[in-house]
Scaffold this active site. Sequence first.
Site, mmCIF file in Angstrom:
data_model
loop_
_atom_site.group_PDB
_atom_site.id
_atom_site.type_symbol
_atom_site.label_atom_id
_atom_site.label_comp_id
_atom_site.label_asym_id
_atom_site.label_seq_id
_atom_site.Cartn_x
_atom_site.Cartn_y
_atom_site.Cartn_z
ATOM 1 N N ASP A 67 0.811 -1.214 0.000
ATOM 2 C CA ASP A 67 0.000 0.000 0.000
ATOM 3 C C ASP A 67 0.847 1.267 0.000
ATOM 4 O OD1 ASP A 67 0.938 -0.408 2.588
ATOM 5 O OD2 ASP A 67 -1.019 -0.928 3.390
ATOM 6 N N ASN A 133 -7.492 -2.615 14.366
ATOM 7 C CA ASN A 133 -8.872 -2.949 13.973
ATOM 8 C C ASN A 133 -8.927 -4.182 13.063
ATOM 9 O OD1 ASN A 133 -7.837 -2.009 11.580
ATOM 10 N ND2 ASN A 133 -9.230 -0.266 11.359
ATOM 11 N N HIS A 135 -7.144 -4.652 10.308
ATOM 12 C CA HIS A 135 -6.871 -4.439 8.879
ATOM 13 C C HIS A 135 -5.573 -5.124 8.455
ATOM 14 C CE1 HIS A 135 -4.623 -0.311 9.468
ATOM 15 N NE2 HIS A 135 -3.753 -1.283 9.404
ATOM 16 N N GLU A 140 -9.609 -1.994 5.306
ATOM 17 C CA GLU A 140 -10.219 -1.620 6.575
ATOM 18 C C GLU A 140 -11.499 -2.439 6.807
ATOM 19 O OE1 GLU A 140 -8.504 0.049 8.449
ATOM 20 O OE2 GLU A 140 -7.846 2.003 7.720
HETATM 21 C C1 F6R Z 1 1.529 -1.254 6.104
HETATM 22 C C2 F6R Z 1 0.260 -1.960 6.235
HETATM 23 C C3 F6R Z 1 -0.532 -1.903 7.486
HETATM 24 C C4 F6R Z 1 0.320 -2.123 8.740
HETATM 25 C C5 F6R Z 1 -0.529 -2.040 9.993
HETATM 26 C C6 F6R Z 1 0.301 -2.204 11.251
HETATM 27 O O1 F6R Z 1 2.071 -1.467 4.819
HETATM 28 O O2 F6R Z 1 -0.151 -2.553 5.299
HETATM 29 O O3 F6R Z 1 -1.539 -2.893 7.438
HETATM 30 O O4 F6R Z 1 0.941 -3.379 8.665
HETATM 31 O O5 F6R Z 1 -1.191 -0.818 10.039
HETATM 32 O O6 F6R Z 1 1.186 -1.128 11.339
HETATM 33 P P1 F6R Z 1 2.314 -1.095 12.476
HETATM 34 O O7 F6R Z 1 3.272 -2.182 12.130
HETATM 35 O O8 F6R Z 1 2.939 0.260 12.358
HETATM 36 O O9 F6R Z 1 1.628 -1.330 13.776
#
Ligand code: F6R
Length: 240
Positions: A67, A133, A135, A140
């Site tokens: 992403d 959450n 994701h 989401e």
């Molecule tokens: C990032 C991504 C997100 C993160 C998630 C956890 O490329 O796809 O799904 O993996 O938001 O983020 P952290 O590791 O910062 O807690």
Amino acid sequence: MEFHVYESARAACEAAGVLIAAQITRKGDSVLGLATGSTPIPAYEMLVQWWERGVIDFDKIRTFNLDEYVGIDQKNPMSYHAFMQEHLFSKVNLRPENTNLPSGRSVTACTAYDEKIRAAGGIDIQLLGIGRNGHIGFNEPADEFTYGTHIVTLAQDTIEANARFFRSADEVPRQAISMGIGNIMAARCVVLVATGENKAQAVYDTICGPITPHVPASILQLHPCCVILADRDASKLMRK
Ligand code: F6R
């Protein structure tokens, strides 16, 4: 689905690095699916160290990131392009033309990214973090799963969680371009890393809850090769 618990967050993340290094060792032209955020940083550090010591070689490796934010320049230090440069791309012998992140906000940009992944032969190993959450990528919680790369409006919880990388929550972009659940499920192997107490509910719901788009990671229960690596804090609800 395999689930492994580690004493520390660092050990859980480094274990993900081990699995990616093993994939590179077995197949020198592997296609890696990569993630950003705090969680994967120790995995990238391991990969850099092993490359420096000549254990693994990125010369023929291709990468596709999950992403990117919409509306921020790739050179902006907060962009995921910049993150990948800083933590991996500039530190190993990956060819720039073999690294890919989604970008843009058009349907054409989304389908072009899906097509590029397909043309590369699909993703061999997909690294994932998980949102509080539930994701994965920026898929989401929603009423339905989205199959391919798409433009997403970030959940309020994600904006608040990611505000730590910006000066304030107001600066966090409201939209992102993300691989879809179909892209992630099509990867031959998925490695999800979860660390910290604030991920405990998401880990529990992913593994033990119903499969629902309201917890996007729960779809991984159906993946034939999914490994979840968690530290003690993120797995604390699993031990009840
Ligand atoms: C990032 C991504 C997100 C993160 C998630 C956890 O490329 O796809 O799904 O993996 O938001 O983020 P952290 O590791 O910062 O807690």
